[in-house]
Design a protein around this motif. Structure first.
Motif, short mmCIF file in Angstrom:
data_model
loop_
_atom_site.label_atom_id
_atom_site.label_comp_id
_atom_site.label_asym_id
_atom_site.label_seq_id
_atom_site.Cartn_x
_atom_site.Cartn_y
_atom_site.Cartn_z
N SER A 32 -2.05 -51.99 -23.63
CA SER A 32 -3.76 -51.91 -23.93
C SER A 32 -3.87 -50.56 -24.09
O SER A 32 -4.76 -50.20 -25.03
N THR A 33 -3.40 -49.85 -23.42
CA THR A 33 -3.73 -48.13 -23.55
C THR A 33 -3.22 -47.73 -25.03
O THR A 33 -3.90 -46.94 -25.56
N LEU A 34 -2.09 -48.01 -25.34
CA LEU A 34 -1.47 -47.53 -26.50
C LEU A 34 -2.54 -48.24 -27.83
O LEU A 34 -2.30 -47.59 -28.87
N LEU A 35 -2.97 -49.24 -27.45
CA LEU A 35 -3.90 -50.16 -28.69
C LEU A 35 -5.24 -49.19 -28.75
O LEU A 35 -5.54 -49.11 -29.63
N ALA A 36 -5.90 -48.80 -27.70
CA ALA A 36 -6.85 -48.36 -27.55
C ALA A 36 -7.14 -46.98 -27.94
O ALA A 36 -8.12 -46.43 -28.41
N GLN A 37 -6.19 -46.10 -27.55
CA GLN A 37 -6.12 -44.68 -27.57
C GLN A 37 -6.20 -44.28 -29.17
O GLN A 37 -5.24 -44.99 -29.98
N PRO A 38 -6.89 -43.08 -29.35
CA PRO A 38 -6.85 -42.48 -30.80
C PRO A 38 -5.62 -41.73 -31.05
O PRO A 38 -4.85 -41.23 -29.98
N GLY A 39 -5.21 -41.12 -32.27
CA GLY A 39 -4.26 -40.43 -32.54
C GLY A 39 -2.83 -41.18 -32.73
O GLY A 39 -2.66 -42.41 -33.03
N GLY A 40 -1.84 -40.30 -32.99
CA GLY A 40 -0.57 -40.62 -33.34
C GLY A 40 0.22 -41.36 -32.28
O GLY A 40 1.27 -42.07 -32.58
N SER A 41 -0.19 -41.46 -31.13
CA SER A 41 0.72 -42.09 -29.94
C SER A 41 0.25 -43.39 -29.92
O SER A 41 1.01 -44.46 -29.27
N ARG A 42 -0.76 -43.99 -30.45
CA ARG A 42 -1.23 -45.19 -30.38
C ARG A 42 -0.37 -46.32 -31.36
O ARG A 42 0.37 -45.81 -32.13
N LEU A 43 -0.45 -47.67 -30.93
CA LEU A 43 0.62 -48.26 -31.53
C LEU A 43 0.00 -48.64 -33.18
O LEU A 43 -1.52 -48.60 -33.42
N SER A 44 0.76 -48.67 -34.20
CA SER A 44 0.30 -48.56 -35.76
C SER A 44 -0.23 -50.07 -35.83
O SER A 44 -0.20 -51.10 -35.38
N ARG A 55 -3.26 -62.89 -35.87
CA ARG A 55 -4.38 -63.84 -35.13
C ARG A 55 -5.48 -62.65 -34.38
O ARG A 55 -6.49 -63.24 -34.33
N LEU A 56 -5.16 -61.84 -33.96
CA LEU A 56 -6.06 -61.04 -33.26
C LEU A 56 -6.24 -59.57 -33.88
O LEU A 56 -5.16 -58.91 -34.32
N GLY A 57 -7.31 -58.77 -33.81
CA GLY A 57 -7.41 -57.39 -34.12
C GLY A 57 -7.02 -56.74 -33.02
O GLY A 57 -6.78 -57.08 -32.00
N ARG A 58 -6.95 -55.22 -33.39
CA ARG A 58 -6.70 -54.25 -32.25
C ARG A 58 -7.29 -54.38 -31.19
O ARG A 58 -6.85 -54.20 -29.90
N ASP A 59 -8.80 -54.31 -31.26
CA ASP A 59 -9.72 -54.42 -30.04
C ASP A 59 -9.46 -55.74 -29.20
O ASP A 59 -9.56 -55.43 -28.21
N GLU A 60 -9.46 -56.81 -29.83
CA GLU A 60 -9.10 -57.88 -29.21
C GLU A 60 -8.00 -58.15 -28.53
O GLU A 60 -7.83 -58.54 -27.35
N LEU A 61 -6.67 -57.60 -29.24
CA LEU A 61 -5.42 -57.50 -28.48
C LEU A 61 -5.60 -56.80 -27.07
O LEU A 61 -4.99 -56.68 -26.16
N GLU A 63 -8.10 -55.69 -25.35
CA GLU A 63 -9.01 -56.40 -24.38
C GLU A 63 -8.26 -57.58 -23.59
O GLU A 63 -8.21 -57.55 -22.46
N TRP A 64 -7.35 -58.52 -24.31
CA TRP A 64 -6.85 -59.51 -23.79
C TRP A 64 -5.68 -58.95 -22.79
O TRP A 64 -5.43 -59.27 -21.84
N SER A 65 -4.99 -57.61 -23.58
CA SER A 65 -3.84 -57.17 -22.62
C SER A 65 -4.27 -56.68 -21.46
O SER A 65 -3.75 -56.65 -20.47
N ARG A 66 -5.44 -55.96 -21.48
CA ARG A 66 -6.15 -55.38 -20.27
C ARG A 66 -6.57 -56.50 -19.18
O ARG A 66 -6.10 -56.33 -18.13
N ARG A 67 -7.26 -57.53 -19.78
CA ARG A 67 -7.60 -58.52 -18.85
C ARG A 67 -6.45 -59.29 -18.46
O ARG A 67 -6.65 -59.53 -16.99
N LEU A 68 -5.35 -59.81 -18.99
CA LEU A 68 -4.37 -60.33 -18.41
C LEU A 68 -3.64 -59.35 -17.22
O LEU A 68 -3.07 -60.03 -16.32
N SER A 69 -3.36 -58.25 -17.79
CA SER A 69 -2.77 -57.27 -16.54
C SER A 69 -3.70 -57.30 -15.30
O SER A 69 -3.04 -57.27 -14.35
N GLY A 70 -4.83 -57.31 -15.61
CA GLY A 70 -5.64 -56.98 -14.35
C GLY A 70 -5.81 -58.40 -13.44
O GLY A 70 -5.75 -58.59 -12.40
N TYR A 71 -5.65 -59.71 -14.20
CA TYR A 71 -5.39 -60.94 -13.62
C TYR A 71 -3.96 -61.24 -12.95
O TYR A 71 -4.01 -61.36 -11.80
#
Length: 76
Positions: A32-44, A55-61, A63-71
């Motif tokens: 989730s962090t790698l998806l959300a952060q700007p710059g060269g370290s983020r997932l392409s 099936r999902l865009g960057r923001d959706e993926l 958010e889903w990753s963050r919520r499932l991790s929290g759950y």
């Protein structure tokens, strides 16, 4: 079963060991962090496309990753 986690939806049941559930929560949180952060370290964009098969865009993926991790973390 102590030290285990069960995730169920109607008739399907998935069991993870406590250690595996912790690892999965960590991987999802980091993804989730790698998806959300700007710059060269983020997932392409190509990596995002491969991860969610279009099936999902960057923001959706992210958010889903963050919520499932929290759950998972909340239910360990």
């Amino acid at each position: 079963m102590p030290g285990s986690m069960a995730i169920s939806h109607t008739d399907a049941l998935v069991m993870l060991s406590h250690t595996d559930a912790e690892r999965l929560a960590t991987v999802l949180r980091e993804m989730s962090t790698l998806l959300a952060q700007p710059g060269g370290s983020r997932l392409s964009d190509a990596q995002v496309e491969a991860l969610c098969e279009g099936r999902l865009g960057r923001d959706e993926l992210a958010e889903w990753s963050r919520r499932l991790s929290g759950y998972l973390t909340d239910h360990l």
